[in-house]
Design an enzyme around this catalytic site. Structure first.
Site, PDB file in Angstrom:
ATOM      1  N   GLN A  79       7.579  31.750 -16.299  1.00 26.66           N
ATOM      2  CA  GLN A  79       6.765  31.721 -15.087  1.00 26.66           C
ATOM      3  C   GLN A  79       5.864  32.948 -14.956  1.00 26.66           C
ATOM      4  O   GLN A  79       6.099  33.978 -15.582  1.00 26.66           O
ATOM      5  CB  GLN A  79       7.674  31.636 -13.862  1.00 26.66           C
ATOM      6  N   HIS A  80       4.849  32.813 -14.120  1.00 31.42           N
ATOM      7  CA  HIS A  80       4.037  33.908 -13.586  1.00 31.42           C
ATOM      8  C   HIS A  80       3.036  34.513 -14.562  1.00 31.42           C
ATOM      9  O   HIS A  80       2.184  35.295 -14.164  1.00 31.42           O
ATOM     10  CB  HIS A  80       4.899  35.058 -13.036  1.00 31.42           C
ATOM     11  N   ASP A 240      10.036  27.662 -16.382  1.00 36.40           N
ATOM     12  CA  ASP A 240      11.322  27.553 -17.074  1.00 36.40           C
ATOM     13  C   ASP A 240      12.486  27.401 -16.105  1.00 36.40           C
ATOM     14  O   ASP A 240      13.455  26.686 -16.397  1.00 36.40           O
ATOM     15  CB  ASP A 240      11.542  28.739 -18.012  1.00 36.40           C
TER      16      ASP A 240
END
Length: 495
Positions: A79-80, A240
């Site tokens: 992520q991110h 994820d």
């Protein structure tokens, strides 16, 4: 026979599984390593071309006959991460990752511009923390203005893999909610927050799709590049954590998944938005239609791996040494902030060994303190869940740490909850495969819910349940209080 493919683009590797839903068995697995660019200022980056190369290596390792059976693909991604692309879909610089803490200044600027933390929680449901995508975009605008001038598309790592497969610029609600540019309550981009960075930014964000919708189909270019069927459906995919929730069966209220990897996560399904006023739990959306309140720590198995490498131990020896030490490691405490930290919010945090004496400074106690620190970080999130009225029933344990019997017992005793381990270890890739099956069946006119599919395909390992031990639970209350004492005292140095 047809198969569904799950791809997991993690921090350390790219993994692929092929799953036969008719026989309920894994047909093939492949893995390729990923490098990381790390600097002392908190920079943690990767190159987008590494992702394409790793994906190609994974597919090449699978028998062509099996690849030909792929009907649908689901993608899980760390992520991110900020994948900045130009108008032609080419990366204009390396990808800033979830564990990059070089954007603390930008977080403070955006928080101030938004009107403070309360205003951010009201607008998006999230605080502005260094792990998220929004401050990375502002960082690029400030520090590399020539590169920023070329920016036309903002994608997350899983979105980028979908783009490689389909040529479409799309994202889904779960991963989008981890950007800090997204209103989790109504599931749309926040123009107000994106405008704080750049009034044009809203046009660079990908189109939003629901979790049961396709991101597209495998293009002719991707089919040739990766050796997979042209036209195979590509599901929405997700972050994820969202895919691991599917892969561990956390799609109903009451279940928590704890993932012990490089990062540590604790999350649970909710049928309503859960916004934590203290900001410990991120108010993410799920990739199944609900919400996924989540704690993320940047340092989970990091401390144990550092200790293991320093002392030249194998994983088996580390576990044996730790098991030989008592609960609480005779007062030795490790604060594991080798990468800074997100929760608690200590982007400039440093790791430390505390409470050492001539009597307790042993390999055994150091090994146990490093392992306990990972679960103590998760305990912060569990207390936030309880404050918000989330009645946890059990924990599903995933990640590399789930392989350790000692870690499973520590998790049960620190949380006071039974711990169970899913049969399939690659929870994120498996969850992506199940989401791909869901999307494929929806497109085929079958209307099974994701909960029904999870019940059919997610199995729990026989004999994996670990119950909390009352005496050990009580001893861990004392050990956690000792950990919290050092955390409170030393946090002041890193804010």
């Amino acid at each position: 026979m047809y198969s569904v493919c799950g791809i997991d683009l993690g921090t350390q590797s790219c993994k692929i599984i092929l799953y036969d839903p008719g026989a309920k068995r894994i047909l093939a697995k492949a893995q390729a390593p990923l490098d990381i660019i790390a600097e002392n200022n908190g920079t943690r980056e990767q190159k987008a071309e590494w992702y394409e190369a790793a994906l190609a290596d994974c597919f090449a390792a699978i028998d062509p006959g099996l690849r030909a059976t792929i009907a649908a693909i689901g993608v899980s991604g760390q992520q991110h991460g900020f994948v900045p692309l130009d108008a032609e879909g080419k990366a204009i610089r390396p990808v800033k990752l979830w564990n990059d803490t070089s954007t603390a200044v930008e977080c403070a600027e955006l928080t101030s511009s938004a009107g403070g933390q309360a205003a951010l929680l009201a607008e998006t449901g999230l605080l502005m923390l260094p792990g998220y995508t929004a401050p990375k975009i502002l960082w690029l605008k400030k520090h590399e203005p020539q590169a920023y001038a070329r920016l036309r598309h903002v994608l997350l790592p899983h979105d980028y893999v979908n783009f490689l497969l389909t040529s479409n610029y799309v994202t889904e609600y779960g991963d989008a909610s981890g950007t800090a540019l997204f209103d989790v309550r109504v599931r749309r981009w926040s123009r107000r927050i994106s405008d704080l960075i750049d009034p044009q930014l809203i046009d660079f964000l990908p189109s939003l799709i629901g979790p049961d919708k396709p991101a597209g189909r495998v293009s002719a270019k991707a089919a040739q590049r990766f050796g997979i069927p042209e036209g195979a459906l590509v599901a929405a995919g997700g972050g994820d954590n969202m895919m691991s929730a599917i892969g561990t069966g956390t799609v109903r209220d009451g279940f928590l998944t704890m993932s012990l990897g490089t990062s540590g996560t604790l999350y649970g399904y909710s049928d309503r938005p859960v916004v934590d006023p203290e900001g410990n739990l991120a108010a993410f959306c799920s990739s199944t239609g609900g919400w996924l309140p989540l704690l993320c720590t940047m340092n989970c198995t990091v401390a144990s791996e550092q200790v293991r490498a320093l002392l030249g131990m194998s994983i088996e020896e580390l576990n044996a040494r730790a098991e030989a030490a008592p609960i609480g490691a005779e007062g030795l405490v490790v604060l594991p902030f080798f990468n800074g930290e997100r929760i608690p919010n200590l982007p400039n945090g440093r790791a430390s060994i505390n409470g050492a004496t001539a009597a307790n400074f042993s390999k055994e106690n150091l090994a146990r303190a490093a392992m306990e620190a990972a679960i103590f970080g998760m305990r912060i999130g569990l207390e936030s869940f309880r404050k918000l009225g989330f009645a946890a029933q059990e924990i599903r344990l995933a990640g590399g740490g789930a392989k350790s019997r000692l870690w499973r017992q520590i998790a049960a005793n620190v949380t006071g909850l039974p711990v169970r381990v899913p049969e399939e270890e690659e929870a994120a890739a498996f969850g992506a495969a199940i989401q791909a099956l869901w999307c494929f069946e929806q497109a085929s006119g079958k209307k099974k819910g994701i909960e029904e599919l999870v019940d059919e395909h997610v199995a729990l390992r026989d004999g994996s349940t670990v119950e909390p031990e009352p005496e050990s639970v009580a001893r861990y209350e004392e050990a956690y209080a000792n950990y919290s004492k050092y955390l409170a005292a030393l946090s002041l140095l890193y804010r």
